[in-house]
Design a protein around this motif. Structure first.
Motif, PDB file in Angstrom:
ATOM      1  N   ASP A 217       0.827  -1.164   0.107  1.00 63.73           N
ATOM      2  CA  ASP A 217      -0.084   0.058   0.015  1.00 63.73           C
ATOM      3  C   ASP A 217       0.834   1.248  -0.095  1.00 63.73           C
ATOM      4  OD1 ASP A 217      -2.291  -1.645   0.053  1.00 63.73           O
ATOM      5  OD2 ASP A 217      -2.176  -1.825   2.337  1.00 63.73           O
ATOM      6  N   GLY A 218       1.899   1.360  -1.144  1.00 63.04           N
ATOM      7  CA  GLY A 218       2.730   2.513  -0.973  1.00 63.04           C
ATOM      8  C   GLY A 218       3.692   2.565   0.342  1.00 63.04           C
ATOM      9  N   GLY A 219       3.834   1.610   0.989  1.00 61.01           N
ATOM     10  CA  GLY A 219       4.657   1.739   2.432  1.00 61.01           C
ATOM     11  C   GLY A 219       5.426   0.315   2.451  1.00 61.01           C
ATOM     12  N   PHE A 220       5.898   0.142   3.661  1.00 65.04           N
ATOM     13  CA  PHE A 220       6.197  -1.239   4.017  1.00 65.04           C
ATOM     14  C   PHE A 220       5.903  -2.124   5.029  1.00 65.04           C
ATOM     15  CE2 PHE A 220       9.295   1.396   1.318  1.00 65.04           C
ATOM     16  CZ  PHE A 220       9.808   0.205   0.419  1.00 65.04           C
ATOM     17  N   VAL A 221       5.730  -3.200   5.050  1.00 64.88           N
ATOM     18  CA  VAL A 221       5.466  -3.940   6.395  1.00 64.88           C
ATOM     19  C   VAL A 221       6.481  -4.851   6.613  1.00 64.88           C
ATOM     20  CG1 VAL A 221       2.906  -3.823   6.167  1.00 64.88           C
ATOM     21  CG2 VAL A 221       3.942  -5.706   5.257  1.00 64.88           C
ATOM     22  N   ARG A 222       6.633  -5.618   8.058  1.00 63.08           N
ATOM     23  CA  ARG A 222       7.715  -6.593   8.277  1.00 63.08           C
ATOM     24  C   ARG A 222       7.169  -7.626   7.661  1.00 63.08           C
ATOM     25  NH1 ARG A 222      10.480  -6.647  13.923  1.00 63.08           N
ATOM     26  NH2 ARG A 222      11.573  -4.644  14.055  1.00 63.08           N
ATOM     27  N   ALA A 223       8.426  -8.628   7.271  1.00 58.90           N
ATOM     28  CA  ALA A 223       8.100  -9.738   6.724  1.00 58.90           C
ATOM     29  C   ALA A 223       8.008 -10.869   7.674  1.00 58.90           C
ATOM     30  CB  ALA A 223       9.079  -9.978   5.471  1.00 58.90           C
ATOM     31  N   LEU A 224       6.888 -11.494   7.774  1.00 61.12           N
ATOM     32  CA  LEU A 224       6.927 -12.313   8.817  1.00 61.12           C
ATOM     33  C   LEU A 224       7.442 -13.846   8.285  1.00 61.12           C
ATOM     34  CD1 LEU A 224       3.141 -11.576  10.163  1.00 61.12           C
ATOM     35  CD2 LEU A 224       5.385 -10.776  10.936  1.00 61.12           C
ATOM     36  N   HIS A 225       8.050 -14.601   9.379  1.00 60.40           N
ATOM     37  CA  HIS A 225       8.336 -15.678   8.941  1.00 60.40           C
ATOM     38  C   HIS A 225       8.471 -16.510  10.406  1.00 60.40           C
ATOM     39  CE1 HIS A 225      12.676 -14.069   9.367  1.00 60.40           C
ATOM     40  NE2 HIS A 225      12.052 -13.004   9.202  1.00 60.40           N
ATOM     41  N   GLY A 226       8.150 -17.717  10.319  1.00 53.94           N
ATOM     42  CA  GLY A 226       7.815 -18.592  11.629  1.00 53.94           C
ATOM     43  C   GLY A 226       8.534 -19.756  11.490  1.00 53.94           C
ATOM     44  N   PHE A 227       9.161 -20.568  10.183  1.00 51.61           N
ATOM     45  CA  PHE A 227       9.530 -21.645  10.164  1.00 51.61           C
ATOM     46  C   PHE A 227      11.145 -21.792  10.723  1.00 51.61           C
ATOM     47  CE2 PHE A 227       6.790 -23.918   7.014  1.00 51.61           C
ATOM     48  CZ  PHE A 227       5.772 -23.705   7.454  1.00 51.61           C
ATOM     49  N   PRO A 228      11.759 -22.758  11.264  1.00 48.53           N
ATOM     50  CA  PRO A 228      12.925 -22.985  11.327  1.00 48.53           C
ATOM     51  C   PRO A 228      13.883 -23.241  10.191  1.00 48.53           C
ATOM     52  CG  PRO A 228      12.051 -24.833  11.879  1.00 48.53           C
ATOM     53  CD  PRO A 228      10.942 -23.795  11.316  1.00 48.53           C
ATOM     54  N   LEU A 229      15.137 -23.110  10.225  1.00 50.09           N
ATOM     55  CA  LEU A 229      15.882 -23.201   8.726  1.00 50.09           C
ATOM     56  C   LEU A 229      17.063 -24.225   9.302  1.00 50.09           C
ATOM     57  CD1 LEU A 229      15.782 -19.311   8.071  1.00 50.09           C
ATOM     58  CD2 LEU A 229      15.186 -21.288   6.476  1.00 50.09           C
ATOM     59  N   GLY A 230      17.262 -25.011   8.173  1.00 48.30           N
ATOM     60  CA  GLY A 230      18.509 -26.054   8.395  1.00 48.30           C
ATOM     61  C   GLY A 230      19.355 -25.993   7.403  1.00 48.30           C
ATOM     62  N   GLY A 231      19.691 -27.216   6.694  1.00 55.33           N
ATOM     63  CA  GLY A 231      20.818 -27.165   5.804  1.00 55.33           C
ATOM     64  C   GLY A 231      20.139 -26.746   4.441  1.00 55.33           C
ATOM     65  N   GLU A 232      19.161 -26.408   4.293  1.00 55.86           N
ATOM     66  CA  GLU A 232      18.335 -25.783   3.073  1.00 55.86           C
ATOM     67  C   GLU A 232      18.476 -24.200   3.206  1.00 55.86           C
ATOM     68  OE1 GLU A 232      15.290 -25.123   6.062  1.00 55.86           O
ATOM     69  OE2 GLU A 232      16.651 -26.580   5.761  1.00 55.86           O
ATOM     70  N   GLY A 233      18.857 -23.648   4.333  1.00 55.74           N
ATOM     71  CA  GLY A 233      18.776 -22.142   4.276  1.00 55.74           C
ATOM     72  C   GLY A 233      19.039 -21.308   5.432  1.00 55.74           C
ATOM     73  N   GLY A 234      19.815 -21.972   6.384  1.00 57.82           N
ATOM     74  CA  GLY A 234      20.050 -21.381   7.735  1.00 57.82           C
ATOM     75  C   GLY A 234      20.639 -20.431   7.951  1.00 57.82           C
ATOM     76  N   LEU A 235      21.727 -19.890   6.897  1.00 50.34           N
ATOM     77  CA  LEU A 235      22.822 -19.076   7.018  1.00 50.34           C
ATOM     78  C   LEU A 235      22.470 -17.495   7.129  1.00 50.34           C
ATOM     79  CD1 LEU A 235      25.911 -20.655   5.188  1.00 50.34           C
ATOM     80  CD2 LEU A 235      24.970 -21.300   7.339  1.00 50.34           C
ATOM     81  N   VAL A 236      23.138 -16.747   8.173  1.00 50.81           N
ATOM     82  CA  VAL A 236      23.125 -15.351   7.899  1.00 50.81           C
ATOM     83  C   VAL A 236      24.618 -14.987   7.280  1.00 50.81           C
ATOM     84  CG1 VAL A 236      23.189 -13.423   9.448  1.00 50.81           C
ATOM     85  CG2 VAL A 236      21.571 -14.945   9.671  1.00 50.81           C
ATOM     86  N   SER A 237      24.803 -14.224   6.655  1.00 52.64           N
ATOM     87  CA  SER A 237      26.071 -13.781   5.788  1.00 52.64           C
ATOM     88  C   SER A 237      26.043 -12.266   5.409  1.00 52.64           C
ATOM     89  CB  SER A 237      26.452 -14.705   4.960  1.00 52.64           C
ATOM     90  OG  SER A 237      27.842 -14.424   4.777  1.00 52.64           O
ATOM     91  N   CYS A 238      27.086 -11.837   4.667  1.00 53.96           N
ATOM     92  CA  CYS A 238      26.877 -10.520   4.170  1.00 53.96           C
ATOM     93  C   CYS A 238      27.890 -10.566   2.994  1.00 53.96           C
ATOM     94  CB  CYS A 238      27.720  -9.647   5.358  1.00 53.96           C
ATOM     95  SG  CYS A 238      29.186 -10.142   5.775  1.00 53.96           S
ATOM     96  N   VAL A 239      28.040  -9.615   2.125  1.00 50.75           N
ATOM     97  CA  VAL A 239      28.918  -9.460   1.046  1.00 50.75           C
ATOM     98  C   VAL A 239      30.340  -9.952   1.230  1.00 50.75           C
ATOM     99  CG1 VAL A 239      29.785  -7.785  -0.717  1.00 50.75           C
ATOM    100  CG2 VAL A 239      27.378  -7.716  -0.389  1.00 50.75           C
ATOM    101  N   GLU A 240      30.886  -9.302   2.446  1.00 47.33           N
ATOM    102  CA  GLU A 240      32.394  -9.464   2.580  1.00 47.33           C
ATOM    103  C   GLU A 240      32.784 -10.965   2.838  1.00 47.33           C
ATOM    104  OE1 GLU A 240      33.763  -6.850   5.544  1.00 47.33           O
ATOM    105  OE2 GLU A 240      33.806  -5.218   4.448  1.00 47.33           O
ATOM    106  N   ASP A 241      31.864 -11.740   3.669  1.00 48.72           N
ATOM    107  CA  ASP A 241      32.142 -12.860   3.852  1.00 48.72           C
ATOM    108  C   ASP A 241      31.909 -14.134   2.714  1.00 48.72           C
ATOM    109  OD1 ASP A 241      32.437 -12.325   6.549  1.00 48.72           O
ATOM    110  OD2 ASP A 241      31.437 -13.676   7.489  1.00 48.72           O
TER     111      ASP A 241
END
Length: 536
Positions: A217-241
């Motif tokens: 609606d012309g703005g933004f809302v927080r994206a909700l997510h409630g599932f745990p993450l394993g070998g399929e997608g559990g990493l937090v990282s950044c460009v440098e790493d």
């Protein structure tokens, strides 16, 4: 590269990011690696709208499925030590799994050719979307209820998060420690990836982690997510790493250069056609160059990890804005980095607008009931939508149109004589024709249908002027999901979801007398689920 070359690339990156370089907007970060050095990183937008914190070099993001290559790397490191074999049957490590009716090898999990139905799709079809709280045990229960596969192992490709969740558990079984500990000790610490970590819980506090957002609606809302993450997608990282990880493909500091080669090694399907998906990486060609890449998608987070090893160039694009096409953004940055390279193929031109116009509308593959819809955006970009997920199409060098989206083999020929051919995985070509213009729902469709493999009941009943499904699954209830006619016994159920307005294609099953006995339901990553009609 001269200082002026680098200046031009930085300015190009800033122009690409300019739409999100404004107050009150989340955004993205772009990194360019050339010959093992991170030569630029530019960012725009806020890491936190609430706090007004801008995205910067140290901002971390959930990289979702870009995690898959790291899970595969852990498997390959263990295999090199003789602690497992990639040809092991998965029940050797996970004996609690059900009998799927065929032997599945570890290597087939890594290559997305196992045939296992995607657990996220299974959860969604049972009424539990990504925004609902769930546990690892819930995901494993959904996998454990399966008795069939999308296809015989090794014959086709279909992206499956199930396979990579199981790979993570196999790593833990073979190594005797949690997946996160294996990745930290064997990969992240040796490479100096100090801001990368495995974070299964979405509620865990992670220093420097951006908040993810959806436009609304012309703005933004927080994206909700409630599932745990394993070998399929559990990493937090950044460009440098991720730049440090990219360098390992050539230096071989971890696993030797053989590790990078093994991750990007393609293998044939049983029919001899090469699988584009290697091990946690998709291997294709772009403008005449080999690329090794993968995308990541989680509510509000998007990642593009794009290597062009023949040119010594890698682009990393990450966003906390759910409306940004990071795949396109990354390829635009790659185009800029490759400009002037001898032998580089030109970007093919789109077919003329009238030819594209012949593609627009809804198309049906009658045998399976699969549907696809084509349209043209205001800027002239052709798009396709399957199972509710829209994706842009780009001209291929052979004159066809291909999905401008990672990990999605889809190439379409412009229609001839009311028919069009779509090529997907393993060289499979399906012929579609235009769907009926004024379809009606089949008579007698209302009723209750149960799927044992989902432990879920769909009740189809009158809702307003039409028909809709009420869903009761093992965790939640959902609905109403509108039911739409497609043609004859082919129907569609709209399935609202966090990431997009989805749909599933369904085809009626009938007995010899023509009575409706059930539904055969297929989503994007779970095919052939049978819903048996229940007696009144």
């Amino acid at each position: 590269m001269t200082d002026l070359d680098l200046l031009a690339l930085r300015r190009k990156a800033r122009r690409l990011l300019a739409p999100w370089d404004r107050p009150g907007s989340p955004g993205a970060t772009l990194g360019l690696v050339r010959d093992g050095a991170l030569v630029l990183q530019e960012s725009a937008g806020a890491a936190s709208l609430e706090l007004g914190v801008p995205i910067g070099p140290e901002t971390c993001f959930r990289i979702a499925s870009v995690s898959k290559q790291f899970t595969c790397a852990a498997i390959l490191l263990l295999a090199a030590e003789g602690r497992l074999s990639t040809e092991d049957e998965i029940h050797a490590w996970l004996p609690e799994l059900p009998d799927f009716g065929a032997a599945i090898r570890i290597d087939q999990l890594m290559r997305n050719c196992s045939g296992l139905r995607d657990m996220l799709e299974l959860m969604r079809l049972s009424g539990t979307d990504l925004s609902h709280p769930a546990t690892a045990e819930h995901l494993l229960a959904a996998i454990g209820r399966q008795r069939g596969l999308n296809f015989p192992p090794g014959t086709r490709f279909l992206y499956s998060n199930t396979g990579f969740l199981l790979l993570g558990r196999i790593v833990e079984a073979a190594a005797g420690e949690p997946l996160g500990a294996v990745l930290e000790r064997r990969i992240f610490a040796p490479l100096g990836m100090t801001r990368t970590r495995h974070t299964p819980s979405v509620t865990e506090i992670v220093p420097g982690l951006a908040t993810s957002y959806f436009p609304q609606d012309g703005g933004f809302v927080r994206a909700l997510h409630g599932f745990p993450l394993g070998g399929e997608g559990g990493l937090v990282s950044c460009v440098e790493d991720l730049a440090l990880w990219d360098r390992n493909f050539t230096t071989g500091q971890v696993g030797g250069v053989a590790l990078g080669r093994a991750l990007a090694e393609r293998a044939p399907f049983s029919n001899g056609t090469l699988n584009l998906y290697a091990r946690g990486l998709e291997v294709t060609r772009y403008r005449g160059l080999r690329t090794e890449n993968h995308g990541g998608l989680w509510p509000g987070f998007k990642t593009c990890f794009l290597r062009a090893p023949e040119a010594g160039v890698t682009v990393i694009a990450i966003a906390n804005h759910g409306g940004i096409d990071v795949h396109h953004l990354g390829h635009q940055m790659l185009d800029a980095a490759l400009e002037g390279r001898p032998g580089l193929h030109p970007v093919p031109a789109l077919p003329p607008r009238p030819a594209l116009g012949a593609l627009t509308g809804r198309w049906l593959e009658p045998e399976s009931g699969t549907t696809v819809e084509f349209g043209i955006e205001a800027d002239g970009t052709p798009t396709a939508t399957q199972h509710g997920l829209p994706f842009a199409l780009a001209p291929a060098e052979d004159g066809r149109l291909a999905a401008r989206r990672g990990i999605y083999p889809f190439t379409v020929t412009l229609p001839e004589g009311g028919r069009l051919a779509i090529e997907t995985d393993a060289g499979h070509v399906a012929l579609f024709r235009r769907a009926a213009e004024a379809p009606v729902l089949p008579a007698g469709l209302a009723g209750t249908y149960r799927c044992e493999e989902l432990d879920t009941v769909w009740t189809l009943a009158a809702e307003g002027d039409g028909l809709a499904a009420r869903v009761r699954g093992p965790l939640t209830a959902a609905g109403p999901w509108p039911v739409q006619p497609i043609e004859g016994d082919c129907i569609r159920l709209l399935t609202p979801a966090t990431l997009f307005q989805g749909w599933v294609d369904a085809k009626l099953a009938r007995d010899a007398a023509g009575r409706i006995t059930g539904l055969i339901v297929s989503g994007a990553r779970a095919r052939g689920l049978r819903f048996a009609r229940q007696e009144r």
